[in-house]
Every structure is written in C-alpha cells, then in structure tokens.
Design an enzyme around this catalytic site. Structure first.
Site, short mmCIF file in Angstrom:
data_model
loop_
_atom_site.label_atom_id
_atom_site.label_comp_id
_atom_site.label_asym_id
_atom_site.label_seq_id
_atom_site.Cartn_x
_atom_site.Cartn_y
_atom_site.Cartn_z
CD GLN A 94 42.07 4.42 14.29
OE1 GLN A 94 40.65 4.78 14.55
NE2 GLN A 94 42.43 4.47 13.26
CG HIS A 96 38.20 6.02 18.83
ND1 HIS A 96 38.42 6.89 17.74
CD2 HIS A 96 38.22 4.74 18.47
CE1 HIS A 96 38.67 5.82 16.56
NE2 HIS A 96 38.46 4.48 17.26
CD GLU A 131 36.45 1.46 16.58
OE1 GLU A 131 37.26 0.92 15.99
OE2 GLU A 131 36.12 2.72 16.07
CG HIS A 263 42.01 0.81 17.70
ND1 HIS A 263 41.77 1.72 18.75
CD2 HIS A 263 41.29 0.84 16.87
CE1 HIS A 263 40.90 2.60 18.33
NE2 HIS A 263 40.57 2.15 16.91
NE ARG A 282 42.95 9.21 11.34
CZ ARG A 282 42.08 10.18 11.33
NH1 ARG A 282 42.42 11.42 11.67
NH2 ARG A 282 40.92 10.11 10.77
#
Length: 400
Positions: A94, A96, A131, A263, A282
C-alpha cells in the site's frame, strides 16, 4: 481529562491475542488487528464509558479541546489517530496520498456519486495519511522500494534459480538504474498478464524455496516471501514484494512513512501514530479493494523509509520527530518519583496510553490514574500535566 473506551478492529491479518493481552482481557476469539484511539468518524473513542464520543466532544468545543492553533490549522479536527497494531499475517502492499492528492481524489469520488462505505472507494476522506510505527516486539515490514541496483540483483538471483520470465524486467533495471525504473518494474509485476500470472507466482515461490535453502544475500527475503505465500497463495504481490526493502525493527525502533512511500507490514506488534485518515491505496496481499493504477500514480519509488531512533528530550522521555504537522510521538518510561511535564512530551491535545504499570496524571483541572492498557484524552485547555508512578507510556500530540 477523559478516559477513553476504544474500538478493536478485527481485520483478518490481526493477532489473536496481542491486543487483548495489553488490555488485560480474554481474547475475543477473532483476529484483533488494531486498537483505535482518537476521533476518526469510522470508530471514535467513547468518553468515560458512555455513549458520547471524542468526536462529539471535539465538535462541540474545538477550541477548548484542541487549542486555538490546532483548531484553526486542522479545521476543528483532531489531527492524529493513535493505534496499537498487531499483525500475525501480512498487510496489503500500500501507499498513502499527499493532502492535495487526497482532497482531489475524495472530491472526484464524491462527484462520481460513490457513497461512504462503498468498497470501490480509494479515498474515504480528504486527508493525507503519513504515519510512524514504533515497534513493541520485533516487527518485520516492507518499507520503501529497493535501490535500482538491488532490485536488478534480486531479479537476477531469481533468474539464476530458474525464473526466466523476469529477465526483461531485470534488463530494464540494468539499462536504466533509477527510481522511476523500479516503480515501472513494480507496476509491470502487479499488472502481469492474467493468463500467465499464476505460473509466474508459482515459479517465483519455488525459486524462493530454493534460494532460502541455498542461503546467500537474499535468503531471508526469499524466506519472508514463502511465509507470506502461505496466507496469499497465487497473489502477484508475492513477486512485487521482492522489489521492496525488508526491515526488522527491534523494540523501540521506528519507521516513518510519508506520502508515496510503498510499504507493507508483515508481522509484529507496534504503536502506530498517523494523521486522522483512513486513506489507503492497495495493490496486493489483501482481499480488500485494489486499484493498481491509482497506487502506481501515487507511489514514489524514491521516497526513503529509514529506521528511526528516538531522541531523548528529558529523563526517560524519547521523542520521535517527523516532518508531519499532524502528529508527534513520545515514549516515556517513568520510575518512582519521576515527573513528566507537559512541555516535555508535547503540548496541546494529547492521547496518553499506558503500556504497563500505573501512572497518575495531574493537570490544572483534575487528576486521573491509568493502568496497563488504559488511555485518556488530555484536552488543550488542561494545560500542563504531570505524570508520576512506575509506568511505560505512549503520548501522541500534534506536530505543530
């Protein structure tokens, strides 16, 4: 201060017991993947055991709960979401989006009439999702893409083990060794023709078996692919993952994932702090919605994902600094008589999670005691907070 009751997410890849052990309760009998602490609309924490949520409280008094600066910067929204994440199986490959990409993608899907909760949505909100994850156990992850040279070499190793179909991809990497070529190689693997995809995956798995037994530079990477293959047989993500960097974090080490970084978490338990979003693109190793084309548009093979060690900012207090304005993570280990002051582990709205022990929090408006597995929200209006006791704490705060 407000004691939080938090939601456990039962995703299929979750550990059966790690989160329940932290919370001091019996396992539910279902996979327990994530414990969410925050005000995300999907699963906001409840306040003091009642029906009202932290999202309700923030919405009713954003300046008092967030402070004027955070409320203005993030449009009256708590900017971070704190999680305990425990993976017994691999999470999806995935990435972001940036804030601009999230805003544009969300608006486009809204215009197309995709309803909230539609399984075909890529953008469930209009926020980015940088994150950081700090390991509580040994934590294995795929974090970023290999260098062009390493990517070419691992494909060469597979070729030497009998996988001839990947030779054109290896040759391209050798001819043009740059991150864009690695991105193109990953895209080519994820979009491998359906009529030969099964054979490719089978050949790569057999080559990984031989390579893991033989030893050598990529033996542990091949062994990791074999473990993932047990949970995702036939998934072409098993091939693509070999072009990603594999790291194993030790407890207390962390990785920061900015927008575009490819990642996948493989196994282990950690503390994850992220912007208050659930936007995920994804492309493999998952039964959830996949959009390879959109992931390839968003991903950046040149984004580094280094292992980070916290910086001591006070007695027993470690800070994990990142460029993300939405959050800052602190790990605090308290001994008897130690005082942890608000200006050391963060200011503004905070979430405090007790990993072990017992701690008394004392603010300008009251006190609260947390024991292992308990958490609370400290509103900005609480001001300075002191913590005393013998405890291991995680503290989430804004990055601004």
């Amino acid at each position: 201060m407000y004691r939080l009751t938090n939601t456990t997410q039962h995703y299929a890849w979750g550990s059966p017991s790690a989160i329940s052990d932290l919370l001091g309760r019996e396992p539910s009998g279902k996979p327990e993947a994530e414990l969410w602490m925050g005000a995300h609309p999907t699963a906001p924490s409840r306040i003091d055991g009642g029906e009202a949520t932290l999202l309700d409280f923030v919405s009713a008094d954003p300046v008092g709960m967030l402070g004027p600066q955070v409320a203005a910067r993030f449009k009256n929204r708590l900017p971070f979401l704190l999680k305990v994440l425990s993976a017994a199986k691999a999470l999806s490959i995935q990435t972001h989006p940036t804030r601009a990409q999230a805003e544009a993608g969300f608006a486009a899907e809204q215009a197309r009439g995709l309803a909230a909760g539609d399984p075909n949505r890529n953008y469930v909100d209009d926020w980015p999702k940088p994150e950081i994850l700090m390991a509580l156990t040994d934590f294995e992850a795929l974090a970023g893409c290999r260098s062009p040279q390493d990517a070419e070499q691992v494909l060469g190793a597979l070729g030497a083990l009998g996988v001839d179909a990947l030779e054109p991809v290896r040759a391209e990497l050798a001819a043009k060794p740059e991150p864009a070529t690695v991105a193109a190689a990953i895209g080519r693997l994820l979009e491998w023709p359906a009529d030969t995809r099964g054979q490719l995956v089978a050949d790569v798995v057999e080559a990984c078996r031989a390579g893991a037994d033989k030893g050598g530079e990529f033996a542990e990477d091949f062994a990791a692919a074999l473990r993932v293959a047990e949970d995702f047989p036939g998934d072409v993500g098993l091939v693509a993952m070999l072009l990603m960097e594999r790291v194993v974090l030790k407890p207390g080490e962390a990785i920061f994932l900015e927008a575009g970084g490819l990642h996948a978490y493989l196994r282990g338990t950690g503390i994850e702090l992220l912007a208050n979003s659930d936007n995920v693109l994804r492309a493999g190793l998952t039964p959830k919605h996949i959009d390879v084309a959109e992931l390839l548009r968003i991903m950046d093979a040149g984004v580094p994902v280094p292992v980070r060690h916290g910086t001591a900012v006070g007695t027993g207090v470690v800070e994990f600094d990142t460029p993300a304005p939405e959050f800052r993570l602190y790990h605090a280990s308290l001994d008897t008589g130690t005082t942890l002051r608000a200006e050391v582990p963060g200011t503004g709205p905070r979430i405090v999670l007790a990993l072990s022990g017992e701690v008394e929090l004392r603010g300008t408006r009251g006190t609260m005691t947390l024991t292992q597995g308990e958490s609370c929200f400290v509103p900005a209006r609480e001001g300075r907070v002191e913590a005393t006791g013998i405890a291991d704490l995680m503290v989430a705060a804004p990055g601004v």
